[in-house]
Design a protein around this motif. Structure first.
Motif, short mmCIF file in Angstrom:
data_model
loop_
_atom_site.label_atom_id
_atom_site.label_comp_id
_atom_site.label_asym_id
_atom_site.label_seq_id
_atom_site.Cartn_x
_atom_site.Cartn_y
_atom_site.Cartn_z
N PRO A 157 4.25 5.28 -3.24
CA PRO A 157 3.63 3.98 -3.70
C PRO A 157 4.42 2.98 -3.26
O PRO A 157 5.75 2.90 -3.56
CB PRO A 157 3.36 4.20 -5.19
CG PRO A 157 4.25 5.22 -5.52
CD PRO A 157 4.71 6.18 -4.26
N GLU B 180 -4.09 8.66 -3.34
CA GLU B 180 -3.80 10.00 -4.23
C GLU B 180 -5.16 10.77 -4.03
O GLU B 180 -5.30 12.01 -4.17
CB GLU B 180 -3.77 9.45 -5.80
CG GLU B 180 -2.26 8.71 -5.92
CD GLU B 180 -2.28 8.43 -7.64
OE1 GLU B 180 -3.49 7.84 -8.05
OE2 GLU B 180 -1.19 7.79 -7.79
N GLN B 181 -6.26 9.96 -4.01
CA GLN B 181 -7.64 10.72 -3.89
C GLN B 181 -7.59 11.46 -2.41
O GLN B 181 -8.02 12.69 -2.43
CB GLN B 181 -8.76 9.90 -4.17
CG GLN B 181 -10.11 10.51 -3.94
CD GLN B 181 -11.15 9.19 -4.04
OE1 GLN B 181 -10.93 8.12 -4.48
NE2 GLN B 181 -12.46 9.83 -4.33
N VAL C 6 -4.55 1.53 -0.72
CA VAL C 6 -4.12 1.44 -1.99
C VAL C 6 -3.65 2.81 -2.69
O VAL C 6 -4.08 3.94 -2.36
CB VAL C 6 -5.00 0.70 -2.84
CG1 VAL C 6 -5.27 -0.57 -2.32
CG2 VAL C 6 -6.43 1.45 -2.92
N VAL C 7 -2.90 2.55 -3.62
CA VAL C 7 -2.36 3.97 -4.44
C VAL C 7 -3.54 5.00 -4.78
O VAL C 7 -3.47 6.12 -4.25
CB VAL C 7 -1.49 3.65 -5.43
CG1 VAL C 7 -0.89 4.86 -6.14
CG2 VAL C 7 -0.28 2.87 -5.07
N SER C 8 -4.39 4.56 -5.45
CA SER C 8 -5.49 5.30 -5.90
C SER C 8 -6.14 5.95 -4.81
O SER C 8 -6.61 6.97 -5.04
CB SER C 8 -6.43 4.53 -6.96
OG SER C 8 -6.99 3.57 -6.33
N ALA C 9 -6.33 5.13 -3.71
CA ALA C 9 -7.14 5.79 -2.58
C ALA C 9 -6.25 6.81 -1.95
O ALA C 9 -6.79 7.78 -1.63
CB ALA C 9 -7.65 4.85 -1.73
N GLY D 124 -10.93 9.06 0.72
CA GLY D 124 -10.43 8.02 0.11
C GLY D 124 -10.78 6.99 1.22
O GLY D 124 -10.85 7.07 2.32
N GLN E 298 0.76 -1.28 -0.10
CA GLN E 298 0.06 -0.20 -0.38
C GLN E 298 0.81 1.23 0.02
O GLN E 298 1.94 1.53 0.60
CB GLN E 298 -0.85 -0.06 1.31
CG GLN E 298 -1.95 -1.24 1.20
CD GLN E 298 -2.89 -1.16 2.29
OE1 GLN E 298 -2.85 -0.20 3.32
NE2 GLN E 298 -3.93 -1.84 2.16
#
Length: 108
Positions: free
Chosen positions: A85, A60-61, A55-58, A33, A9
């Protein structure tokens, strides 16, 4: 020692000048996120830092929302922000960015 789960993560940190903006950032990040707040503390020169994992996308958000919240706060300012990341195990085990018993109820 880092768990296999946390090593997959990302970690995101926001550092602010003043308490109100770090509180706004932490609030916005966990609401925006699917992330877990894993660290909050004082940095140098009366600055504050907050770190989240997910997780990376969460992450970032969440970081985008946290930065916007800091910028919207009337007192204080954004000092820095950064996303790592998939931090390696040695980074996770040395820095205060890992899941702890205090954050285990909120793991994502």
């Amino acid at each position: 020692m880092a768990t296999d789960r946390s090593s997959r993560q990302a970690v995101g940190t926001i550092q602010t000048d003043g308490f109100p903006p770090v509180l706004a950032a932490a609030d916005a990040m966990v609401k925006a996120g699917n992330v877990t707040l894993v660290y909050y503390g004082l940095a140098e020169r009366a600055e504050f830092i907050v770190a989240v994992r997910g997780v990376v996308s969460a992450v970032e958000q969440a970081m985008a929302a946290g930065v916007l919240a800091v910028e919207a706060t009337k007192r204080g300012a954004l000092v820095s922000h950064y996303i790592i990341p998939n931090p390696p195990g040695n980074v996770d085990s040395v820095l205060p960015i890992h899941y702890t018993s205090a954050s285990s109820d909120f793991w994502v």
